[in-house]
Design an enzyme around this catalytic site. Structure first.
Site, mmCIF file in Angstrom:
data_model
loop_
_atom_site.group_PDB
_atom_site.id
_atom_site.type_symbol
_atom_site.label_atom_id
_atom_site.label_comp_id
_atom_site.label_asym_id
_atom_site.label_seq_id
_atom_site.Cartn_x
_atom_site.Cartn_y
_atom_site.Cartn_z
ATOM 1 N N CYS A 12 0.834 -1.215 0.000
ATOM 2 C CA CYS A 12 0.000 0.000 0.000
ATOM 3 C C CYS A 12 0.868 1.265 0.000
ATOM 4 N N ARG A 35 9.771 -6.236 5.087
ATOM 5 C CA ARG A 35 8.862 -7.055 4.274
ATOM 6 C C ARG A 35 9.656 -7.856 3.247
ATOM 7 N N ARG A 101 1.862 -7.078 8.674
ATOM 8 C CA ARG A 101 0.434 -7.002 8.399
ATOM 9 C C ARG A 101 -0.269 -8.312 8.054
ATOM 10 N N ASN A 119 6.986 -5.470 17.064
ATOM 11 C CA ASN A 119 7.188 -4.558 15.939
ATOM 12 C C ASN A 119 6.049 -3.533 15.851
ATOM 13 N N THR A 145 -7.518 -1.569 10.535
ATOM 14 C CA THR A 145 -8.130 -2.660 9.779
ATOM 15 C C THR A 145 -9.581 -2.869 10.191
ATOM 16 N N SER A 187 -6.803 -12.491 15.173
ATOM 17 C CA SER A 187 -5.423 -13.009 15.057
ATOM 18 C C SER A 187 -4.535 -12.079 15.870
ATOM 19 N N TYR A 189 -2.043 -10.471 14.753
ATOM 20 C CA TYR A 189 -1.890 -9.248 13.946
ATOM 21 C C TYR A 189 -3.052 -8.277 14.200
ATOM 22 N N HIS A 190 -4.294 -8.798 14.082
ATOM 23 C CA HIS A 190 -5.441 -7.912 14.273
ATOM 24 C C HIS A 190 -5.453 -7.349 15.706
ATOM 25 N N LYS A 193 -3.619 -4.166 16.101
ATOM 26 C CA LYS A 193 -4.330 -2.971 15.615
ATOM 27 C C LYS A 193 -5.314 -2.466 16.670
ATOM 28 N N ARG A 249 -5.309 -13.784 -4.262
ATOM 29 C CA ARG A 249 -4.937 -15.202 -4.378
ATOM 30 C C ARG A 249 -5.858 -15.917 -5.377
ATOM 31 N N THR A 261 -8.836 -21.642 -3.547
ATOM 32 C CA THR A 261 -8.678 -22.210 -2.201
ATOM 33 C C THR A 261 -9.635 -21.560 -1.195
ATOM 34 N N ARG A 330 -7.732 -21.363 10.067
ATOM 35 C CA ARG A 330 -7.950 -20.295 11.060
ATOM 36 C C ARG A 330 -9.080 -20.658 12.011
ATOM 37 N N GLU A 332 -12.235 -19.040 12.936
ATOM 38 C CA GLU A 332 -13.123 -17.940 12.550
ATOM 39 C C GLU A 332 -14.494 -18.542 12.259
HETATM 40 P P1 NAD Z 1 3.391 -4.476 3.545
HETATM 41 O O1 NAD Z 1 3.948 -5.517 4.460
HETATM 42 O O2 NAD Z 1 3.463 -4.694 2.077
HETATM 43 O O3 NAD Z 1 4.078 -3.052 3.869
HETATM 44 C C1 NAD Z 1 4.466 -2.657 5.161
HETATM 45 C C2 NAD Z 1 5.798 -1.932 5.033
HETATM 46 O O4 NAD Z 1 6.207 -1.512 6.334
HETATM 47 C C3 NAD Z 1 6.900 -2.845 4.476
HETATM 48 O O5 NAD Z 1 7.567 -2.200 3.427
HETATM 49 C C4 NAD Z 1 7.808 -3.101 5.676
HETATM 50 O O6 NAD Z 1 9.166 -3.265 5.304
HETATM 51 C C5 NAD Z 1 7.588 -1.839 6.515
HETATM 52 N N1 NAD Z 1 7.789 -2.039 7.955
HETATM 53 C C6 NAD Z 1 7.260 -2.990 8.761
HETATM 54 N N2 NAD Z 1 7.720 -2.844 10.017
HETATM 55 C C7 NAD Z 1 8.548 -1.758 10.007
HETATM 56 C C8 NAD Z 1 9.335 -1.114 10.996
HETATM 57 N N3 NAD Z 1 9.394 -1.551 12.253
HETATM 58 N N4 NAD Z 1 10.051 -0.036 10.642
HETATM 59 C C9 NAD Z 1 10.026 0.423 9.365
HETATM 60 N N5 NAD Z 1 9.319 -0.153 8.379
HETATM 61 C C10 NAD Z 1 8.590 -1.243 8.708
HETATM 62 O O7 NAD Z 1 1.886 -4.241 4.007
HETATM 63 P P2 NAD Z 1 0.715 -3.461 3.240
HETATM 64 O O8 NAD Z 1 -0.176 -4.469 2.636
HETATM 65 O O9 NAD Z 1 1.282 -2.369 2.418
HETATM 66 O O10 NAD Z 1 -0.057 -2.834 4.472
HETATM 67 C C11 NAD Z 1 0.284 -1.533 4.952
HETATM 68 C C12 NAD Z 1 -0.572 -1.187 6.166
HETATM 69 O O11 NAD Z 1 -1.943 -1.244 5.784
HETATM 70 C C13 NAD Z 1 -0.391 -2.181 7.300
HETATM 71 O O12 NAD Z 1 -0.354 -1.486 8.521
HETATM 72 C C14 NAD Z 1 -1.615 -3.049 7.220
HETATM 73 O O13 NAD Z 1 -1.972 -3.519 8.484
HETATM 74 C C15 NAD Z 1 -2.661 -2.118 6.649
HETATM 75 N N6 NAD Z 1 -3.689 -2.825 5.877
HETATM 76 C C16 NAD Z 1 -3.351 -3.586 4.776
HETATM 77 C C17 NAD Z 1 -4.356 -4.257 4.081
HETATM 78 C C18 NAD Z 1 -4.054 -5.133 2.891
HETATM 79 O O14 NAD Z 1 -4.980 -5.814 2.400
HETATM 80 N N7 NAD Z 1 -2.829 -5.167 2.382
HETATM 81 C C19 NAD Z 1 -5.693 -4.114 4.486
HETATM 82 C C20 NAD Z 1 -5.990 -3.349 5.603
HETATM 83 C C21 NAD Z 1 -4.981 -2.689 6.286
HETATM 84 N N1 USQ Z 2 -9.236 -17.096 2.868
HETATM 85 C C1 USQ Z 2 -9.690 -18.138 2.057
HETATM 86 N N2 USQ Z 2 -8.841 -18.646 1.148
HETATM 87 C C2 USQ Z 2 -7.581 -18.179 0.971
HETATM 88 C C3 USQ Z 2 -7.127 -17.109 1.787
HETATM 89 C C4 USQ Z 2 -7.988 -16.595 2.724
HETATM 90 O O1 USQ Z 2 -10.824 -18.603 2.164
HETATM 91 O O2 USQ Z 2 -6.873 -18.697 0.114
HETATM 92 C C5 USQ Z 2 -10.155 -16.511 3.852
HETATM 93 C C6 USQ Z 2 -9.615 -16.437 5.256
HETATM 94 O O3 USQ Z 2 -9.808 -17.643 5.966
HETATM 95 C C7 USQ Z 2 -10.421 -15.256 5.802
HETATM 96 C C8 USQ Z 2 -10.601 -14.344 4.586
HETATM 97 O O4 USQ Z 2 -10.375 -15.175 3.454
HETATM 98 O O5 USQ Z 2 -11.694 -15.687 6.171
HETATM 99 C C9 USQ Z 2 -9.698 -13.144 4.530
HETATM 100 O O6 USQ Z 2 -8.339 -13.555 4.590
HETATM 101 P P1 USQ Z 2 -7.191 -12.602 4.014
HETATM 102 O O7 USQ Z 2 -5.888 -13.294 4.197
HETATM 103 O O8 USQ Z 2 -7.558 -12.126 2.665
HETATM 104 O O9 USQ Z 2 -7.337 -11.318 4.968
HETATM 105 P P2 USQ Z 2 -6.910 -11.048 6.473
HETATM 106 O O10 USQ Z 2 -6.188 -12.172 7.078
HETATM 107 O O11 USQ Z 2 -8.112 -10.554 7.191
HETATM 108 O O12 USQ Z 2 -5.878 -9.854 6.340
HETATM 109 C C10 USQ Z 2 -5.868 -8.926 5.245
HETATM 110 C C11 USQ Z 2 -4.550 -8.165 5.325
HETATM 111 C C12 USQ Z 2 -4.500 -7.365 6.624
HETATM 112 C C13 USQ Z 2 -5.726 -6.481 6.712
HETATM 113 C C14 USQ Z 2 -7.015 -7.278 6.576
HETATM 114 C C15 USQ Z 2 -8.227 -6.375 6.412
HETATM 115 O O13 USQ Z 2 -3.445 -9.066 5.239
HETATM 116 O O14 USQ Z 2 -3.321 -6.577 6.645
HETATM 117 O O15 USQ Z 2 -5.746 -5.823 7.951
HETATM 118 O O16 USQ Z 2 -6.958 -8.035 5.337
HETATM 119 S S1 USQ Z 2 -9.651 -7.031 7.157
HETATM 120 O O17 USQ Z 2 -9.792 -8.435 6.738
HETATM 121 O O18 USQ Z 2 -10.758 -6.245 6.685
HETATM 122 O O19 USQ Z 2 -9.460 -6.970 8.571
#
Ligand code: NAD
Ligand code: USQ
Length: 402
Positions: A12, A35, A101, A119, A145, A187, A189-190, A193, A249, A261, A330, A332
């Protein structure tokens, strides 16, 4: 505006940095490149070939004429360097993406659980303390999130934007109060947040920091107008069982003829947003910060909700891909309802990219184009929420010929 993007090398953060730079903002990225190191640890790579950070930045300078600064900094462990950076840069806005994340990665082992908490929570707290100590008055936009609210807790009632109105019985009648929506993380992770949310509440109240927490849904898609300008700017696309998110995916799986999947019944409903809308929402958020002395501003950053099985069927109909119902690794609910309020971003001008517009392009332009980079043995999700939970064997071990 001078904007510091923490985590600006990620999925992002990179397209957001380019988008904001293209809009004329002065961007500095701080990222510890963790990452990229986790990819090495997991022996997997982004489907798209992402270039080293300095090549990316040089390419952007060449293509756009704009330069973006870069600092290799660990937000969680390098507090003094962080305060120096804030003092030198004096940003107007800070966007905080810099966290671990992936829910599956956070649930792999005791080590990854501890790493994720250390972290994420330390990083966020360091940032808040550093803002207070340096007196830098930047507004802070954090990527939270949808998962902080949990799934199914309020049935079909739409999830409000951060705060819930409750009635408190008192001896003199009822009091109405707005409280932070109860946290129901699914999780580790969640969970981080939800801990971030409390840190934000405290620092907004005690130190009058101006904080926006964006409760974002699952991001899908890969490219934005800026990342598509040159292959050296391409965004990452994660497909593996830890970092790949569900819709991307499914798109990648359809592109290589792998069954889709679905975990369990596919009755899980989740919220989604396209990466193009993510970057636009961040711009809206930095342009519309809360006043000092107000509570944390929470905006739900989502555009659509879908049941996973419906998504799988939609992609199956488009591509002929089969659906595989796999044991859910998971803990869930098998099925949940989900309605989400997102009135704030819509009122501020967001025009959502809908699923129907982008799915096929994503399969043909990205997943099929780079299919040769996919290792099918990395597809099945192997991280289990509790010891002894079942996962599926590989459904494909080699890429079929095109
Ligand atoms: P990402 O892992 O691709 O990017 C995170 C970046 O932060 C990476 O480049 C990593 O190197 C850097 N980072 C992590 N820890 C660090 C630290 N201690 N110091 C400096 N840099 C650090 O993840 P993303 O998908 O880009 O997600 C970005 C943010 O958005 C996250 O906080 C995530 O929780 C949130 N988010 C992502 C999604 C999604 O679907 N990807 C959905 C909802 C929320
Ligand atoms: N799932 C499947 N098949 C797969 C992968 C996932 O059925 O191959 C299911 C999971 O079991 C879950 C759902 O899809 O029920 C979502 O899983 P996901 O991996 O797409 O999303 P999640 O683990 O929730 O995490 C992702 C991001 C995270 C962000 C979150 C937003 O990795 O950084 O915070 O989406 S949210 O889900 O709205 O909280």
């Amino acid at each position: 505006m001078r904007v510091l993007v923490l985590g600006g090398d990620g999925f992002c953060g990179w397209p957001t940095s380019l988008y904001l730079s293209d809009q004329g903002h002065d961007i500095t990225i701080a990222d510890n490149l963790s990452r990229r190191k986790i990819d090495v640890e997991l022996e997997v790579e982004s489907v798209t070939p992402i270039r080293p950070i300095h090549d990316r930045l040089a390419a952007w300078q060449q293509v756009s004429g704009n330069s973006i600064g870069f600092v290799n900094l660990d937000l969680a462990t390098e507090y003094d360097r962080l305060t120096d950076l804030l003092t030198d840069l004096r940003p107007d806005a800070i966007v905080h993406f810099a966290e671990q994340r992936a829910a599956p990665y956070s649930m792999r082992t005791a080590e990854t659980k501890r790493y994720t908490v250390d972290n994420n929570v330390r990083g966020t707290h360091n940032l808040l303390t550093a803002l207070v100590t340096t007196g830098v008055s930047a507004s802070l936009v954090h990527l939270g999130t949808m998962g902080v609210y949990g799934y199914g807790w309020s049935g079909s009632a739409p999830i409000p934007e951060g705060y819930l109105t409750v009635k408190v019985p008192t001896p003199d009648g009822e009091l109405e109060r707005e409280i932070l929506h109860p946290a129901n993380p699914g999780s580790v992770y969640h969970l981080t947040k939800t801990l971030d949310q409390l840190l934000f509440s405290f620092y907004a109240a005690n130190d009058r920091l101006r904080i926006t927490d964006l409760h974002q849904g699952i991001v899908w898609g890969t490219q934005t107008d800026q990342t598509a300008r040159d292959e050296r700017l391409i965004n990452r696309f994660d497909y593996d069982g830890d970092y790949g998110t569900v819709l991307n995916r499914f798109l990648m799986q359809a592109a290589i003829g792998h069954p889709l999947t679905v975990h369990g019944t596919g009755g899980q409903t989740r919220a989604f947003i396209h990466i193009r809308d993510t970057v636009r929402c961040i711009e809206i958020a930095i342009n519309n910060p809360p006043e000092a002395n107000s509570r944390v501003l929470v905006r739900n950053q989502v555009t659509e909700t879908h049941q996973l099985l419906d998504l799988a069927k939609m992609i199956g109909d488009m591509t002929g891909a089969e659906i595989a119902y796999l044991p859910n690794p998971r803990r869930e609910a098998d099925e949940n309802e989900l309605a989400v309020r997102n009135d704030q971003f819509l009122a501020l001008g967001l025009e959502p990219t809908t699923l129907s517009e982008g799915l096929l392009a994503e399969i043909t332009d990205v997943a099929r184009r780079y299919r040769h980079r996919i290792d099918p043995r990395k597809i099945i999700a192997r991280s289990v929420w509790r010891a002894g939970m079942e996962t599926s064997p590989d459904l494909m071990t080699e890429l079929p010929p095109e």
